[in-house]
Design a protein around this motif. Structure first.
Motif, PDB file in Angstrom:
ATOM      1  N   GLY A 685       0.918  -1.225  -0.002  1.00 33.53           N
ATOM      2  CA  GLY A 685       0.126   0.076  -0.010  1.00 33.53           C
ATOM      3  C   GLY A 685       1.078   1.269   0.164  1.00 33.53           C
ATOM      4  O   GLY A 685       2.167   1.351  -0.050  1.00 33.53           O
ATOM      5  N   GLU A 686       0.047   2.224   0.135  1.00 30.71           N
ATOM      6  CA  GLU A 686       0.676   3.491  -0.009  1.00 30.71           C
ATOM      7  C   GLU A 686       1.807   3.705   1.176  1.00 30.71           C
ATOM      8  O   GLU A 686       1.273   3.240   2.281  1.00 30.71           O
ATOM      9  N   VAL A 697       4.980   7.584  -1.381  1.00 29.24           N
ATOM     10  CA  VAL A 697       5.186   6.766  -2.359  1.00 29.24           C
ATOM     11  C   VAL A 697       3.832   5.865  -2.717  1.00 29.24           C
ATOM     12  O   VAL A 697       3.128   5.349  -1.674  1.00 29.24           O
ATOM     13  N   PRO A 698       3.529   5.855  -3.919  1.00 23.97           N
ATOM     14  CA  PRO A 698       2.259   5.038  -4.197  1.00 23.97           C
ATOM     15  C   PRO A 698       2.312   3.392  -4.023  1.00 23.97           C
ATOM     16  O   PRO A 698       3.025   3.091  -4.039  1.00 23.97           O
ATOM     17  N   SER A 699       1.070   2.876  -3.814  1.00 22.38           N
ATOM     18  CA  SER A 699       1.037   1.384  -3.881  1.00 22.38           C
ATOM     19  C   SER A 699       1.020   0.931  -5.039  1.00 22.38           C
ATOM     20  O   SER A 699       1.239   1.518  -6.017  1.00 22.38           O
ATOM     21  N   TYR A 700       1.240  -0.464  -5.067  1.00 24.43           N
ATOM     22  CA  TYR A 700       1.430  -1.064  -6.186  1.00 24.43           C
ATOM     23  C   TYR A 700       1.105  -2.470  -6.213  1.00 24.43           C
ATOM     24  O   TYR A 700       1.087  -3.190  -4.885  1.00 24.43           O
ATOM     25  N   PHE A 729       7.576   1.644  -7.090  1.00 26.62           N
ATOM     26  CA  PHE A 729       8.624   2.076  -6.672  1.00 26.62           C
ATOM     27  C   PHE A 729       8.878   1.101  -5.346  1.00 26.62           C
ATOM     28  O   PHE A 729       7.930   1.022  -4.610  1.00 26.62           O
ATOM     29  N   GLU A 730       9.971   0.710  -5.381  1.00 27.99           N
ATOM     30  CA  GLU A 730      10.114  -0.239  -3.999  1.00 27.99           C
ATOM     31  C   GLU A 730      10.410   0.308  -2.752  1.00 27.99           C
ATOM     32  O   GLU A 730       9.678  -0.047  -1.786  1.00 27.99           O
TER      33      GLU A 730
END
Length: 754
Positions: A685-686, A697-700, A729-730
């Motif tokens: 998550g964010e 930093v956005p979720s992925y 983004f890690e």
């Protein structure tokens, strides 16, 4: 059904049976041993002989045992002493089998051999089978399937580091021994047997560390039967690698065993000019001096060569930039070893001595020395100018950087009873010394245009020299623990550790700075098991970390403390093929250094951070051939006291929600037997990018996949990371250091065992 062993014989004080068409499947795949199960029998040992046979050795104390010994395996029972007419006792050799990714016991949670369901803490294990199925290249990546664990560094970093339950810290140990070089050097995956994670403070077991938890790297040990494995790896970004793993006995009696692992790899990355090379040599020798004494020597030498991973500014990645979007292959360093390199050379040597003092007491003594050399040119970003494209940079050149670590640990484990109450007592001490030293030169470099970079033209402008002034950290720890069986279904754990820690800085002018602290770290837990497959637990534990320095009034800082309360449920399902752990916890980190509002050049200890959450871990085998490792974590981590950051700010790099799933299925019968498929889904998550919560930093969601084929001793496989090539983004270190995750990555492997 009872079947006499087909090759029963007597040798000395031992009964020996070689049982064909049998495989020993324990968690370490090496051997099972039970010491002193009765007054007459000294030990019962089960060892894998060849790939399709096992040997059972029952050794008497004063002669050949007259008690009948029954080995139960599946639906068969093997009688090793069928000539005894009236046996007094029946000894049943049992070992809980590892099912899929489920490991039933570990030493990390208690320093003793204890089933995971008997521990009042959440302990998760990433076995070699899961590491191999996913074909990971770093410990950070291997831990993605453990709920509540997220990486601190990108997968291509030279460092290892994770956030556990919202907190970072010096949390990586090796074979139960502390070694701070584990976080400053990439850990060699080919030498890892399994990775064990004890969640929450562990000061009562392992001395200093962060409050989130401890990661224990368990290295591979020699096996008592010959096994040779050769593996080759290839992939995109010019990835090539090879591993050789050889093990077996060196003599006929199999009292001397060896293991030799060598590996080399070379790979590019998705980042321009960012190539990595890694090498490993790891010899191990085990000598069974007598039935009660075993000595193991271990060595490991690793080389890691690559540039520094510095990421990209937040503006242009996770934040808008007036010049557009930065590509994920952009490199802000210099493709020149004289300006940018992070080379690490590490040698580890040590031994472990195990001796049975009596039927119920065992002595363990271990020593390890680590020597790390880091000729490093550390290029770093320092500021992004108002045009949002000109990045100022600096450089630290440290050709003589070194870190040496020594640790000696001795403990005694024994079992006894007081009335009807059983005890497993652990008592020990350890000594640790860590010496870090480096001389360095600081430079300014010419700025770089991050949207139109020009390399190999930067000038070095001298700023300052810094002399080689060693930091020497010493610690002495004394620990005591009692695992008490109050009732057959009620277990109590009591433990504590007292540490004396100090740090000395030897200045160039001959003077010294010295600080010493003492800390006591307790732990207590209770486990109630209403059935064999269900355990309810509650626990309390603490951690500490030395804070070196003084406040404005010259008062020494107190050690930073971590305090955790945890309750949970552990359950086994599907005939113990599948295990789950549901945990609810709260951790408070206190005595955190924060800026003194009246004297900004000094610090005070008014900071406090709190993390609380819920975690669910699921590991095991659902059906024959269908394995799973999954987790979910809800983490509420925030600042609760501070002079600089706003109270209520979330801790950086800690997602509120995270989900992981890795599952494989291998066809068990028919013409397609050995064909398998794997699927991984990882949602993060964010997260806040810094403690100031100035950007997010956005979720992925990343999807991985694999396909493999296994037949006899041959295996070929293809692993894909980021199957759908999503941009993500890690992690983030600051507004100047945000790290892209890798795009679509494919790795193929071919291996042969014989």
């Amino acid at each position: 059904m009872q079947i006499d062993a087909t090759k029963f014989r007597a040798e000395g004080n031992s009964l020996i049976a070689d049982i064909p068409k049998a495989v020993l499947t324990l968690s370490d795949a090496a051997e099972f041993i039970s010491a002193n199960p009765t007054e007459e029998i000294a030990s019962v040992q089960v060892v894998q002989q060849e790939q399709d046979s096992i040997r059972v050795i029952v050794t008497g104390n004063n002669g050949i045992p007259e008690e009948e010994v029954i080995l139960k395996a599946g639906g068969f029972a093997y009688s090793l002493n069928p000539e005894i007419d009236t046996p007094e006792d029946e000894i049943v050799v049992t070992g809980e089998v590892q099912r899929g990714y489920r490991v039933p016991d570990t030493t990390t949670g208690s320093r003793t051999d204890t089933p995971l369901r008997d521990l009042p803490f959440s302990v998760q294990v990433v076995p070699e089978e899961l590491i191999q199925d996913r074909r990971v290249e770093s410990v950070n990546e291997a831990l993605r399937t453990v709920a509540g664990v997220t990486p601190d560094n990108p997968s291509y970093s030279a460092f290892e580091g994770v956030t556990i339950r919202g907190f970072t810290g010096r949390n990586i140990i090796r074979n139960g021994l502390r070694d701070d070089t584990n976080i400053t050097n990439r850990i060699a995956i080919p030498n890892i047997q399994q990775i064990e994670v004890l969640k929450g403070p562990a000061g009562a077991l392992f001395s200093q560390g962060g409050p989130g938890g401890t990661v224990n790297i368990v290295t591979k040990k020699p096996l008592s039967f010959p096994r040779y494995n050769i593996e080759g790896t290839f992939g995109n970004f010019d990835t090539y690698g090879g591993t050789v793993d050889l093990t077996g006995p060196l003599n006929e009696s199999k009292t001397v065993l060896y293991r030799f692992i060598a590996a080399a790899s070379s790979t590019g990355t998705f980042i321009d000019f960012f190539d990595r090379r890694n090498y490993l040599i790891a010899p191990t020798l085990t000598w069974q001096i007598s039935p009660s004494t075993k000595l193991t020597f271990e060595g490991e030498y690793t080389i890691s060569e690559q540039p520094n991973a510095r990421g990209l500014p937040a503006r242009g990645t996770v934040l808008p930039n007036i010049n557009g979007k930065l590509p994920r292959d952009r490199f802000i360093g210099e493709p020149d070893d004289d300006l940018d390199k992070n080379n690490r050379y590490s040698l580890r040597v040590g031994y472990t001595l195990e001796h049975d003092l009596s039927p119920n007491w065992q002595l363990r003594n271990a020593f390890r020395a680590t020597f790390q050399r880091v000729p490093q040119n550390s290029l770093f970003p320092s500021a992004l100018l108002d045009d949002e494209r000109t990045l100022e940079r600096g450089l630290f050149s440290t050709e003589d950087q070194s870190q040496d670590n020594y640790i000696l640990d001795t403990n005694v484990v024994g079992t006894f009873k007081t009335g009807n109450i059983g005890h497993k007592l652990l008592f020990g001490f350890d000594l640790n010394r860590d010496i870090y030293a480096s001389s360095s030169t600081e430079y300014l470099l010419d700025p770089i245009d991050i949207f139109n970079p020009v390399y190999r033209q930067s000038r070095k402008i001298f700023v300052a020299d810094y002399p080689r002034e060693p930091f020497i950290s010493d610690s002495l720890g004394i620990y005591l623990q009692d695992q008490i069986d109050l009732l057959p279904n009620l277990k109590l754990l009591l433990g504590g550790r007292f540490d004396i820690v100090s740090q000395t800085i030897e200045f160039e002018d001959g003077s010294e700075s010295f600080q010493q602290d003492e800390a006591f770290s307790p732990r207590v837990g209770l486990v109630y098991q209403p059935t064999d497959s269900l355990a309810l637990y509650a626990s309390y534990s603490r951690s500490f970390q030395q804070s070196v320095g003084t406040a404005f009034d010259n008062a020494l800082f107190e050690p930073e403390r971590g305090t955790q309360y945890e309750v949970g449920i552990k359950a086994d399902w599907l005939d113990r093929r599948l295990s789950t752990t549901l945990a609810l916890y709260q951790i408070t980190r206190s005595n955190v250094l924060t800026t003194d509002p009246d004297n900004p050049n000094f610090s005070v200890q008014t900071g406090e951070q709190r993390s609380r959450g819920i975690e669910l871990d699921v590991v095991g085998e659902i059906l024959p051939g269908w394995k799973i490792a999954a987790g979910y974590a809800y983490t509420d981590a925030e600042i609760t006291e501070d002079n600089v950051y706003e109270i209520g700010n979330r801790l950086n790099n800690v997602p509120e929600h995270a989900v992981s799933l890795w599952t494989t299925y291998e066809i068990q019968t028919g013409s397609l037997k050995g064909l398998g498929f794997g699927l991984g889904v990882f949602y993060v998550g964010e997260r806040q990018g810094d403690l100031d919560n100035s950007f997010e930093v956005p979720s992925y969601t990343r999807t991985d996949a694999s396909i493999f084929y296994r037949r006899d001793n041959f295996r070929v496989g293809l692993n894909i990371e980021n199957l759908f090539d999503v941009t993500y983004f890690e992690t983030s270190e600051s507004s100047l250091r945000v790290y892209y995750g890798a795009p679509f990555t494919v790795r193929g492997t071919i291996s042969w065992s014989f």
